[in-house]
Structure formats: structure tokens, C-alpha cells
Motif scaffolding. Structure first.
Motif, mmCIF file in Angstrom:
data_model
loop_
_atom_site.group_PDB
_atom_site.id
_atom_site.type_symbol
_atom_site.label_atom_id
_atom_site.label_comp_id
_atom_site.label_asym_id
_atom_site.label_seq_id
_atom_site.Cartn_x
_atom_site.Cartn_y
_atom_site.Cartn_z
ATOM 1 N N ALA A 1 0.744 -1.374 -0.043
ATOM 2 C CA ALA A 1 0.129 0.103 0.105
ATOM 3 C C ALA A 1 0.882 1.091 0.015
ATOM 4 C CB ALA A 1 -0.933 -0.006 1.203
ATOM 5 N N VAL A 2 2.084 1.142 0.312
ATOM 6 C CA VAL A 2 2.937 2.256 0.411
ATOM 7 C C VAL A 2 2.961 3.269 -0.686
ATOM 8 C CG1 VAL A 2 5.343 3.251 0.804
ATOM 9 C CG2 VAL A 2 4.438 1.384 2.093
ATOM 10 N N ARG A 3 3.009 2.548 -2.155
ATOM 11 C CA ARG A 3 3.130 3.301 -3.349
ATOM 12 C C ARG A 3 2.072 4.296 -3.438
ATOM 13 N NH1 ARG A 3 6.926 2.970 -7.007
ATOM 14 N NH2 ARG A 3 7.474 0.863 -6.314
ATOM 15 N N ASP A 4 0.966 3.751 -3.404
ATOM 16 C CA ASP A 4 -0.228 4.662 -3.700
ATOM 17 C C ASP A 4 -0.547 5.738 -2.582
ATOM 18 O OD1 ASP A 4 -0.767 3.342 -6.037
ATOM 19 O OD2 ASP A 4 -2.188 2.031 -5.162
ATOM 20 N N TRP A 5 -0.168 5.154 -1.284
ATOM 21 C CA TRP A 5 -0.325 6.237 -0.116
ATOM 22 C C TRP A 5 0.816 7.317 -0.285
ATOM 23 C CZ3 TRP A 5 3.945 6.830 2.927
ATOM 24 C CH2 TRP A 5 3.988 7.709 4.166
ATOM 25 N N ALA A 6 1.822 6.964 -0.861
ATOM 26 C CA ALA A 6 2.920 8.273 -0.862
ATOM 27 C C ALA A 6 2.578 9.033 -1.855
ATOM 28 C CB ALA A 6 4.188 7.553 -1.184
ATOM 29 N N ARG A 7 1.996 8.657 -3.236
ATOM 30 C CA ARG A 7 1.522 9.675 -4.154
ATOM 31 C C ARG A 7 0.489 10.425 -3.699
ATOM 32 N NH1 ARG A 7 2.073 5.472 -9.146
ATOM 33 N NH2 ARG A 7 4.570 5.565 -9.566
ATOM 34 N N GLU A 8 -0.520 9.930 -2.888
ATOM 35 C CA GLU A 8 -1.660 10.573 -2.438
ATOM 36 C C GLU A 8 -1.306 11.603 -1.502
ATOM 37 O OE1 GLU A 8 -4.209 7.359 -1.017
ATOM 38 O OE2 GLU A 8 -4.672 6.539 -3.119
ATOM 39 N N LEU A 9 -0.511 11.109 -0.673
ATOM 40 C CA LEU A 9 0.051 12.206 0.487
ATOM 41 C C LEU A 9 0.801 13.287 -0.283
ATOM 42 C CD1 LEU A 9 0.399 12.545 3.509
ATOM 43 C CD2 LEU A 9 2.919 11.679 3.204
ATOM 44 N N ILE A 10 1.726 13.187 -1.208
ATOM 45 C CA ILE A 10 2.487 14.383 -1.891
ATOM 46 C C ILE A 10 1.478 15.136 -2.468
ATOM 47 C CG2 ILE A 10 4.107 14.927 -3.561
ATOM 48 C CD1 ILE A 10 4.934 13.804 -0.712
ATOM 49 N N ALA A 11 0.480 14.696 -3.111
ATOM 50 C CA ALA A 11 -0.629 15.232 -3.819
ATOM 51 C C ALA A 11 -1.442 16.107 -2.945
ATOM 52 C CB ALA A 11 -1.530 14.409 -4.814
ATOM 53 N N PRO B 1 9.355 4.754 -1.850
ATOM 54 C CA PRO B 1 8.088 5.211 -2.722
ATOM 55 C C PRO B 1 7.850 6.606 -2.297
ATOM 56 C CG PRO B 1 7.995 2.831 -2.324
ATOM 57 C CD PRO B 1 9.104 3.339 -1.325
ATOM 58 N N LEU B 2 8.129 7.052 -1.084
ATOM 59 C CA LEU B 2 7.630 8.376 -0.753
ATOM 60 C C LEU B 2 8.655 9.374 -1.466
ATOM 61 C CD1 LEU B 2 6.076 10.383 0.805
ATOM 62 C CD2 LEU B 2 7.576 9.637 2.827
ATOM 63 N N PHE B 3 10.162 9.025 -1.380
ATOM 64 C CA PHE B 3 10.922 9.784 -1.802
ATOM 65 C C PHE B 3 11.032 9.849 -3.380
ATOM 66 C CE2 PHE B 3 12.076 9.425 2.456
ATOM 67 C CZ PHE B 3 13.008 10.660 2.850
ATOM 68 N N ALA B 4 10.585 8.712 -4.008
ATOM 69 C CA ALA B 4 10.428 8.679 -5.561
ATOM 70 C C ALA B 4 9.213 9.720 -5.829
ATOM 71 C CB ALA B 4 9.984 7.048 -5.956
ATOM 72 N N ALA B 5 8.216 9.731 -5.280
ATOM 73 C CA ALA B 5 7.156 10.580 -5.517
ATOM 74 C C ALA B 5 7.448 11.793 -5.367
ATOM 75 C CB ALA B 5 5.676 10.410 -4.447
ATOM 76 N N CYS B 6 8.314 12.010 -4.245
ATOM 77 C CA CYS B 6 8.726 13.814 -4.141
ATOM 78 C C CYS B 6 9.683 14.171 -5.149
ATOM 79 C CB CYS B 6 9.694 13.884 -2.923
ATOM 80 S SG CYS B 6 8.543 13.942 -1.363
ATOM 81 N N ALA B 7 10.668 13.144 -5.722
ATOM 82 C CA ALA B 7 11.582 13.492 -7.015
ATOM 83 C C ALA B 7 10.612 13.620 -8.159
ATOM 84 C CB ALA B 7 12.197 12.324 -7.043
ATOM 85 N N GLU B 8 9.561 12.935 -8.354
ATOM 86 C CA GLU B 8 8.722 13.110 -9.531
ATOM 87 C C GLU B 8 8.033 14.504 -9.399
ATOM 88 O OE1 GLU B 8 5.756 9.918 -9.436
ATOM 89 O OE2 GLU B 8 7.492 8.522 -9.940
ATOM 90 N N ALA B 9 7.753 14.764 -8.383
ATOM 91 C CA ALA B 9 7.085 16.393 -7.986
ATOM 92 C C ALA B 9 7.896 17.428 -7.787
ATOM 93 C CB ALA B 9 6.187 16.299 -6.914
#
Length: 340
Positions: free
Chosen positions: A146-156, A193-201
Motif C-alpha cells: 500500500a505504500v506506493r499509492d499512499w505516498a503519491r496521495e500524500l504528496i498530492a 516510494p515516498l522519496f520517489a514521489a517527491c522526486a517526481e514532483a
């Protein structure tokens, strides 16, 4: 001038004090590799300048920690929570930012207690976002899937301007999270995945650690694989080496991760020309004790002794005192005195 104080701060926070049975004599080499990879400038100066450039009043900054897992350390250890609390205080008062703590739920009690001891209350996100009433807290899923989707949602949802990892364990080349001697905690959650989502953003990322297995050290992974005592699979418990492959924009090694946070707060205080951005030695002692009392135990024997990474708490308190003097003297008006 930032490089002058930054160089002094870097040298102080990378003085290695370790028992010889632990990974010993490695911090100077790790620091030099990180500094060279980062362009040669002092690392605390680079990190502080990047935060000043990226963060504006009201902006969220994510503070991620978490090392130590059950059964040895049910709520984690005393290196990490005090550090993020110190940074939360510096970001709140110095940059007028909104600190946001991110960790698993079992790591949260020492983080919340440390933050309260630093004078930063942990409140509901909506209240913090709208009125800047202290810091917020979000707990990561314990289900890795569940971490990947959670991370993207949190950053958004939060739209942070920076993310800082402090003593946050990261996965190795096999995707396995390990302690610095190659032991694998079975219940560890991988927050890469949280840091990957931040890098994407396009979110600024900073990694602070003391052993090579913490998020950020992926910037010098090739060096660490050969240099670190457990950089490759040398342990019967290991699945790959102990060092992480997860990189951040800026890597800040320190002898103790908490010290990296104190050093970063000191350089922020200098850049902002406000000595009170850095806390006091007495507050440092209160923060460490609050962490220990809340379950963030010292990591050597997993007790509530007044220790961080094997060193008595007074050592960290002294570190704050010396750094405060660096800030004070570098901000003072030029004055030789009548004898000079």
C-alpha cells in the motif's frame, strides 16, 4: 561566509566517537566521498541554503525518521526522533514552515514526545495547514503493497516543498532494508516510494544519516559498496549489502544523525541571522529524555539510559553549546577588542 561556518560545523558533527566493535573509522571517509560527490562545498551549508531557497512561510516540509523495530526496539531508537524535532523547531521558527512528521505508527510516540519537548505541538493537519499551529503527523502503512499509492496521495494532498530523511533506513540493491551490520528487521517498511514521489514532483530532498544504510546514501552507493564493512553481502543474515541505493538531492553524513540535524539548524540560524533558531543545550537534554521515556530507547542495549548511539546525552548537549557559539561569533559585529 556560509562556507566558513559550514566547514566548521561539518568538521564538528563528523567527529567519530564509536566503540571499536561497531562500524569504526568510517565517518571521515564517508563524509569526504559525500562532499566530493556534492561538488566540494560544506554539506550543512548546501543543505541550509537549499531549504532557504525552497521553503516559504506556510510551506509544508516532511520530516521522515524511523530506525529500530520490534522485538528489540518496539518504538525505535533515540537517534532520529530528537533530530527531526530539532529540525521541526528550526523550520517552524526560522522559515515559518509547517513541519510534518512521517513514520510508521509504532515510531510515532518518541517523535511526538521529542517534538513537544522542543516546544512544537503535534496537531491536526487542517489546523496546522490553515493556522500554522505547530506540526502535523502522518503514519505510513504497515502493508508494503500500500505504500506506493499512499505516498503519491500524500504528496498530492500536502504539496510539500522539501522532504528530509533522518536516520530513516532505506533498501539495498536487493530491495531489502537492513541495520548497519547486515541484520534484517522483518517488520521494516520501505519508504523509498515516498522519496520517489517527491522526486517526481520536484520536491527538494535531503538525507541525513550516520552509517550508509539510511535514505540519502544512494548518492555514494558505489563507493560505500566497497568501503563500508557491510557494503556487500558479508553477513549470514544479509540479502545484499547493508547500504541503501536510495539517493536524495543532498546527502549530509554525520557521526550521529541527530548531530546532522543540529548542525543543519545551526547553519540555518546563521543564514537567517537569528541565533534562537538553534535550540539550547538544556532543551537538547529534555528532548533526548522525552524520546527515551516515550520508547525511543538507546540502540546499543535497548534501555532508557541517557544515551544516543552509545554516547551520554551530555555529549549532544555540548554539541549544541559549541554550535551555538559558532553562530553567535560568526554573527557578531567585527571586534578585535582593545588588546588586539
Amino acid at each position: 561566509m556560509p562556507d566558513i561556518i559550514g566547514d566548521a560545523v561539518d568538521r564538528l558533527i563528523t567527529v567519530e566517537l564509536r566503540n571499536r566493535a561497531m562500524n569504526h573509522g568510517i565517518i571521515p571517509g564517508i563524509y569526504q566521498a559525500a562532499r566530493a560527490e556534492g561538488g566540494g562545498r560544506p554539506l550543512t551549508a548546501r543543505a541550509a541554503e537549499a531549504l532557504v531557497a525552497a521553503v516559504r512561510p506556510g510551506d509544508p516540509v516532511l520530516l521522515v525518521c524511523g530506525a529500530g523495530y520490534p522485538p528489540e526496539m518496539p518504538n525505535g531508537e533515540s537517534d532520529g526522533p530528537p533530530g527531526v524535532a530539532v529540525l521541526a523547531r528550526a523550520l517552524f521558527w526560522g522559515l515559518k514552515a509547517v513541519p510534518v512528521f512521517v513514520q510508521e505508527a509504532h515510531h510515532a510516540p518518541p517523535v511526538v514526545a521529542s517534538s513537544r519537548a522542543a516546544g512544537i505541538m503535534v496537531r491536526d493537519w487542517d489546523l496546522v495547514r490553515e493556522r500554522r499551529f505547530g506540526a502535523a503527523r502522518f503514519d505510513a502503512p504497515t502493508d508494503q503493497a500500500a505504500v506506493r499509492d499512499w505516498a503519491r496521495e500524500l504528496i498530492a494532498r500536502l504539496r510539500p516543498k522539501a522532504i528530509i530523511a533522518v536516520e530513516r533506513l532505506g533498501p539495498n540493491e536487493c530491495g531489502v532494508v537492513q541495520y548497519s551490520t547486515g541484520y534484517r528487521p522483518e517488520t521494516a517498511v520501505d519508504l523509498a516510494p515516498l522519496f520517489a514521489a517527491c522526486a517526481e514532483a520536484g520536491v527538494l530532498s535531503i538525507g541525513i544519516g550516520d552509517n550508509g544504510n539510511e535514505i540519502g546514501f544512494g548518492r555514494i552507493f558505489d563507493f560505500l559498496a566497497d568501503f563500508h564493512p557491510y557494503g556487500r553481502n558479508r553477513s549470514p543474515h544479509a540479502h545484499g549489502g547493508a547500504c541503501t541505493t536510495v539517493a536524495t538531492d543532498i546527502l549530509l553524513p554525520a557521526s550521529v544523525s541527530n548531530w546532522g540535524c543540529i548542525g543543519l539548524a545551526a547553519v540555518l540560524a546563521f543564514l537567517l541571522r537569528d541565533p534562537e533558531v538553534l535550540h539550547t543545550p538544556e532543551m537538547e537534554g529534555r528532548i533526548i529524555r522525552a524520546c527515551l521515556d516515550a520508547g525511543g530507547w538507546e540502540a546499543r542495549y535497548c534501555t532508557t539510559r541517557f544515551l544516543v548511539d552509545g554516547m551520554v546525552g551530555e555529549t549532544s548537549m555540548s554539541m549544541v553549546q559549541i554550535l551555538a557559539e559558532m553562530v553567535r561569533l560568526n554573527l557578531a559585529a567585527p571586534d578585535r577588542g582593545p588588546a588586539h
